[in-house]
Design a protein around this motif. Structure first.
Motif, PDB file in Angstrom:
ATOM      1  N   PHE A 200       0.929  -1.280  -0.083  1.00  0.00           N
ATOM      2  CA  PHE A 200      -0.014   0.002   0.110  1.00  0.00           C
ATOM      3  C   PHE A 200       0.950   1.307   0.014  1.00  0.00           C
ATOM      4  CE2 PHE A 200      -2.683   3.061   2.614  1.00  0.00           C
ATOM      5  CZ  PHE A 200      -3.772   2.970   1.758  1.00  0.00           C
ATOM      6  N   ALA A 201       1.011   1.939  -0.954  1.00  0.00           N
ATOM      7  CA  ALA A 201       1.883   3.148  -1.222  1.00  0.00           C
ATOM      8  C   ALA A 201       1.164   4.366  -1.262  1.00  0.00           C
ATOM      9  CB  ALA A 201       2.772   2.868  -2.475  1.00  0.00           C
ATOM     10  N   LEU A 202       1.168   4.994   0.001  1.00  0.00           N
ATOM     11  CA  LEU A 202       0.544   6.238   0.104  1.00  0.00           C
ATOM     12  C   LEU A 202       1.807   7.223   0.719  1.00  0.00           C
ATOM     13  CD1 LEU A 202      -2.255   7.745   0.704  1.00  0.00           C
ATOM     14  CD2 LEU A 202      -2.088   7.077   3.067  1.00  0.00           C
ATOM     15  N   THR A 203       2.401   6.837   1.774  1.00  0.00           N
ATOM     16  CA  THR A 203       3.301   7.794   2.252  1.00  0.00           C
ATOM     17  C   THR A 203       4.684   8.132   1.354  1.00  0.00           C
ATOM     18  OG1 THR A 203       2.967   6.658   4.276  1.00  0.00           O
ATOM     19  CG2 THR A 203       4.826   7.978   4.349  1.00  0.00           C
ATOM     20  N   GLU A 204       4.985   9.617   1.636  1.00  0.00           N
ATOM     21  CA  GLU A 204       5.909   9.885   0.836  1.00  0.00           C
ATOM     22  C   GLU A 204       6.753  10.628   1.763  1.00  0.00           C
ATOM     23  OE1 GLU A 204       4.548  12.537  -2.408  1.00  0.00           O
ATOM     24  OE2 GLU A 204       3.407  10.993  -3.128  1.00  0.00           O
ATOM     25  N   PRO A 205       8.198  11.061   1.231  1.00  0.00           N
ATOM     26  CA  PRO A 205       9.363  11.836   1.994  1.00  0.00           C
ATOM     27  C   PRO A 205       8.569  13.148   2.793  1.00  0.00           C
ATOM     28  CG  PRO A 205      10.233  11.198  -0.092  1.00  0.00           C
ATOM     29  CD  PRO A 205       8.635  10.837  -0.108  1.00  0.00           C
ATOM     30  N   GLU A 206       7.780  13.830   2.171  1.00  0.00           N
ATOM     31  CA  GLU A 206       7.202  14.897   2.710  1.00  0.00           C
ATOM     32  C   GLU A 206       5.646  15.127   3.010  1.00  0.00           C
ATOM     33  OE1 GLU A 206       9.219  17.484   3.102  1.00  0.00           O
ATOM     34  OE2 GLU A 206      10.913  16.581   1.844  1.00  0.00           O
ATOM     35  N   ALA A 207       4.995  13.583   3.026  1.00  0.00           N
ATOM     36  CA  ALA A 207       3.578  13.519   3.236  1.00  0.00           C
ATOM     37  C   ALA A 207       3.519  12.052   3.948  1.00  0.00           C
ATOM     38  CB  ALA A 207       2.903  13.416   2.020  1.00  0.00           C
ATOM     39  N   GLY A 208       3.423  12.372   5.478  1.00  0.00           N
ATOM     40  CA  GLY A 208       3.438  11.298   6.363  1.00  0.00           C
ATOM     41  C   GLY A 208       1.787  11.148   6.872  1.00  0.00           C
ATOM     42  N   SER A 209       1.933  11.911   7.905  1.00  0.00           N
ATOM     43  CA  SER A 209       0.518  12.179   8.518  1.00  0.00           C
ATOM     44  C   SER A 209      -0.533  12.840   7.791  1.00  0.00           C
ATOM     45  CB  SER A 209       0.759  12.842  10.006  1.00  0.00           C
ATOM     46  OG  SER A 209       1.263  12.153  10.884  1.00  0.00           O
ATOM     47  N   ASP A 210      -0.057  13.706   6.865  1.00  0.00           N
ATOM     48  CA  ASP A 210      -0.646  14.329   5.932  1.00  0.00           C
ATOM     49  C   ASP A 210      -0.714  14.010   4.430  1.00  0.00           C
ATOM     50  OD1 ASP A 210      -1.949  16.582   4.679  1.00  0.00           O
ATOM     51  OD2 ASP A 210      -0.578  18.138   4.659  1.00  0.00           O
ATOM     52  N   PRO A 211      -1.338  12.920   4.275  1.00  0.00           N
ATOM     53  CA  PRO A 211      -1.123  12.299   2.920  1.00  0.00           C
ATOM     54  C   PRO A 211      -2.030  13.280   1.873  1.00  0.00           C
ATOM     55  CG  PRO A 211      -2.660  10.977   4.218  1.00  0.00           C
ATOM     56  CD  PRO A 211      -2.154  11.753   5.009  1.00  0.00           C
ATOM     57  N   GLY A 212      -2.749  13.995   2.074  1.00  0.00           N
ATOM     58  CA  GLY A 212      -3.474  14.816   1.376  1.00  0.00           C
ATOM     59  C   GLY A 212      -2.322  15.831   0.493  1.00  0.00           C
ATOM     60  N   GLY A 213      -1.149  15.993   1.230  1.00  0.00           N
ATOM     61  CA  GLY A 213      -0.247  16.887   0.669  1.00  0.00           C
ATOM     62  C   GLY A 213       0.873  16.087  -0.448  1.00  0.00           C
ATOM     63  N   LEU A 214       0.556  14.861  -0.588  1.00  0.00           N
ATOM     64  CA  LEU A 214       1.614  14.075  -1.505  1.00  0.00           C
ATOM     65  C   LEU A 214       1.681  14.783  -2.949  1.00  0.00           C
ATOM     66  CD1 LEU A 214       0.061  12.135  -3.798  1.00  0.00           C
ATOM     67  CD2 LEU A 214      -0.674  10.815  -1.715  1.00  0.00           C
ATOM     68  N   ARG A 215       2.807  14.457  -3.258  1.00  0.00           N
ATOM     69  CA  ARG A 215       3.282  14.985  -4.553  1.00  0.00           C
ATOM     70  C   ARG A 215       3.408  13.950  -5.830  1.00  0.00           C
ATOM     71  NH1 ARG A 215       8.335  18.460  -2.277  1.00  0.00           N
ATOM     72  NH2 ARG A 215       6.944  19.718  -0.627  1.00  0.00           N
ATOM     73  N   THR A 216       3.585  12.833  -5.738  1.00  0.00           N
ATOM     74  CA  THR A 216       3.443  11.975  -6.799  1.00  0.00           C
ATOM     75  C   THR A 216       2.520  12.289  -7.843  1.00  0.00           C
ATOM     76  OG1 THR A 216       4.562  10.372  -5.558  1.00  0.00           O
ATOM     77  CG2 THR A 216       3.592   9.490  -7.544  1.00  0.00           C
ATOM     78  N   GLN A 217       2.982  12.305  -8.999  1.00  0.00           N
ATOM     79  CA  GLN A 217       2.078  12.941 -10.103  1.00  0.00           C
ATOM     80  C   GLN A 217       1.565  11.993 -11.113  1.00  0.00           C
ATOM     81  OE1 GLN A 217       1.413  16.466  -9.956  1.00  0.00           O
ATOM     82  NE2 GLN A 217       0.152  16.245 -11.403  1.00  0.00           N
ATOM     83  N   ALA A 218       0.413  11.961 -11.414  1.00  0.00           N
ATOM     84  CA  ALA A 218       0.008  10.868 -12.264  1.00  0.00           C
ATOM     85  C   ALA A 218      -0.669  11.571 -13.563  1.00  0.00           C
ATOM     86  CB  ALA A 218      -0.983   9.916 -12.014  1.00  0.00           C
ATOM     87  N   VAL A 219       0.190  11.630 -14.952  1.00  0.00           N
ATOM     88  CA  VAL A 219      -0.401  12.430 -15.851  1.00  0.00           C
ATOM     89  C   VAL A 219      -1.032  11.608 -17.062  1.00  0.00           C
ATOM     90  CG1 VAL A 219       0.297  13.824 -17.779  1.00  0.00           C
ATOM     91  CG2 VAL A 219       1.579  13.974 -15.636  1.00  0.00           C
ATOM     92  N   LYS A 220      -2.332  11.921 -16.963  1.00  0.00           N
ATOM     93  CA  LYS A 220      -3.144  10.975 -18.050  1.00  0.00           C
ATOM     94  C   LYS A 220      -2.643  11.284 -19.549  1.00  0.00           C
ATOM     95  CE  LYS A 220      -8.077   9.772 -18.398  1.00  0.00           C
ATOM     96  NZ  LYS A 220      -9.305  10.403 -17.909  1.00  0.00           N
TER      97      LYS A 220
END
Ligand code: CAA
Length: 379
Positions: free
Chosen positions: A122-142
Motif C-alpha cells: 500500500f503506497a501512500l506515504t511520501e518523504p514529505e507526506a506522512g501524517s498528511d497524505p493530502g499533501g502528497l506530490r507523486t504525479q499521474a499524468v493522463k
C-alpha cells in the motif's frame, strides 16, 4: 475472554494459535536476528487462507470476516510481529479493490493475493507526506493509453516482495486532496524502481522499502474508482488497516503478559519468586487488564465492520488504545525481566522493539486522536 465469538471464530483462533506456536514461534527470534523474510511461513499461511481472510470466496478468499481476521492476526503477532504486519498489509492492500474496484479488477487482482501467490503493498506515504497524505506530490499524468506516474514513496511495507502496489498519486495540480487518485501497479511495471531495505529498529523480518517512479506507465483500467477518489479510498482502506494494527498490538501485549507471568514464576530474588512481590504482580494485573481492554475494543471495531456499520471511530479508538497498551506492556515486561530482558536471550527484547512502531504506522496516535475527536465533536 468472554467476548461472544462464534464456534467458527473460536476454531479459527485455535487453528492459527497452534500453527503460530508450532511453525512461527520457534524461528521468530532467528528471523529477527538475521533479518530474514519468512517466505516459507507465508506460503503455509496462504494455504491456511490467512492472506485474504476478508476476500469473498468467489475471488479465492477465505471470506471469514474481520473478527476472525483480528483473532488470527493476534495469534500471528503473539509469535512474530513481523509476520503479522506482512499479513496485515496484504489484507490492507485488498481493501481498496474490495470497496472501490470494478468487477474486472476484483477478478484479476484479488485471487493472486488471497491465494498467497504474492503479497500486496500500500503506497501512500511520501518523504514529505506522512501524517498528511493530502499533501502528497507523486504525479499521474493522463495520456491516450493510460497514466504516466512519477514521484517517490517511502516506508512501503512488503515492497521488496509485493506483486501489486495500491498507489495514490495526484491527477491534477488543483483541488488539494480531491485531486488524488488510486492505482493498482503490478510489480515489474516499467518505470517502477524498488529501493533498498530500511534498517529499522524492529520488525526485522519484514520488508520496508522506498519506491521511485519515473514515467511509470499504468493503463487506464488500473485506476481504482474515479479520478479524485484517491484520498477517500486510502482513508477507507486505512479504517480496516487500523483494525489490523490494533490486532497486532494486542497480540504483542498478550505475549508481553505471558512472558512476564512465566519469568516471574521462575526467577527468584531475596529467596522468593518475583511473582510473590506485589510490585511485580500488580504490573501483571495492569498488563492483563489493558490487554483484555485492547482485545475487546479491537473485536468491537471488527464486529462493526462485519455488520456493515460505520467503524472509523472505533477502529481509531482500538488502534490508539491497543498500540499504546502494547508499548506500556513491553516496558513493564522488560522491567519484570530486569537486565536479562535487555538481552537478546529473552523474547521481551524483540517485543519491546516491535511494539514501538505500532503507535506510528497506519496513523500515529496523534492522527487517531484527530479522527476520534472530530467524530466526537461533530455536531
Ligand atoms: N473514510 C472515507 N472517507 C474519509 C475518511 C474515511 N475514514 N476520512 C476522511 N474521509 C474523507 C472526508 O469525508 C473528506 O471528504 P470531503 O472533502 O468530501 O468532505 C476527505 O476525505 C478529507 O477528509 P479530512 O478533511 O478529514 O482530511 P484531513 O486532511 O484533515 O486528514 C487525517 C485527516 C485523519 C489526518 C488523515 O490525513 C490521516 O488519516 N492521516 C494519516 C495517514 C496514515 O494513516 N498513513 C499511514 C500510511 S500507510 C501504512 O502505514 C501502511 C503500512 O505500510 C504499515
Amino acid at each position: 475472554m468472554s467476548w461472544p465469538i462464534t464456534d467458527e471464530q473460536r476454531m479459527i483462533r485455535l487453528m492459527v494459535r497452534e500453527f503460530a506456536r508450532k511453525e512461527i514461534e520457534p524461528v521468530a527470534a532467528e528471523n529477527d536476528r538475521e533479518g530474514r523474510f519468512p517466505t516459507g511461513i507465508l506460503t503455509k499461511m496462504a494455504e491456511l487462507g490467512l492472506m485474504g481472510m476478508m476476500v469473498p470466496a468467489r475471488y479465492g478468499g477465505a471470506e471469514v470476516g474481520a473478527v476472525s481476521y483480528s483473532l488470527a492476526l493476534q495469534e500471528i503477532a503473539y509469535a512474530c510481529a513481523s509476520t503479522a504486519v506482512i499479513m496485515s498489509v496484504t489484507n490492507l492492500s485488498c481493501e481498496p479493490l474490495l470497496l472501490f474496484g470494478s468487477e474486472e479488477q476484483k477478478e484479476q487482482w484479488l485471487p493472486p493475493l488471497a491465494s498467497g501467490e504474492g503479497l500486496g503493498a500500500f503506497a501512500l506515504t511520501e518523504p514529505e507526506a506522512g501524517s498528511d497524505p493530502g499533501g502528497l506530490r507523486t504525479q499521474a499524468v493522463k495520456g491516450a493509453d493510460g497514466y504516466r506516474i512519477s514521484g517517490s514513496k517511502v516506508f512501503i511495507t512488503n515492497g521488496a516482495h509485493a506483486i501489486t502496489f495500491v498507489l495514490v498519486a495526484r491527477t491534477s495540480q488543483e483541488g488539494g486532496k480531491k485531486a488524488l487518485s488510486a492505482f493498482l501497479i503490478p510489480r515489474g511495471a516499467p518505470g517502477l524502481d524498488i529501493g533498498p531495505e530500511e534498517e529499522k529498529m524492529g520488525l526485522h523480518a519484514s520488508s520496508t522499502v522506498p519506491l521511485t517512479l519515473e514515467d511509470c506507465s499504468v493503463p487506464l483500467e488500473h485506476r481504482i474508482g474515479q479520478e479524485g477518489d484517491g484520498f477517500r479510498i486510502a482513508m477507507a482502506a486505512l479504517d480496516g488497516g487500523r483494525i489490523g494494527i490494533a490486532s497486532q498490538a494486542t497480540g504483542i501485549g498478550q505475549a508481553c503478559l505471558d512472558e512476564s507471568v512465566r519469568y516471574s514464576k521462575e526467577r527468584k530474588q531475596f529467596n522468593r519468586f518475583l511473582s510473590s512481590f506485589q510490585a511485580i504482580s500488580w504490573m501483571i494485573a495492569d498488563m492483563a487488564t489493558e490487554v483484555e481492554a485492547a482485545r475487546l475494543l479491537t473485536l468491537q471495531a471488527a464486529s462493526q465492520k462485519d455488520l456493515g456499520q460505520p467503524f472509523t471511530r472505533v477502529a481509531s479508538i482500538a488502534k490508539l488504545y491497543a498500540s499504546e497498551m502494547a508499548n506500556r506492556a513491553a516496558y513493564s515486561a522488560l522491567q519484570v525481566h530486569g537486565g536479562y530482558g535487555y538481552t537478546r536471550h529473552y523474547k521481551v527484547e524483540r517485543l519491546y522493539r516491535d511494539a514501538r512502531v505500532t503507535t506510528l504506522y497506519e496513523g500515529t496516535s496523534e492522527v487517531q486522536r484527530i479522527v476520534i475527536s472530530r467524530e466526537e465533536l461533530r455536531g
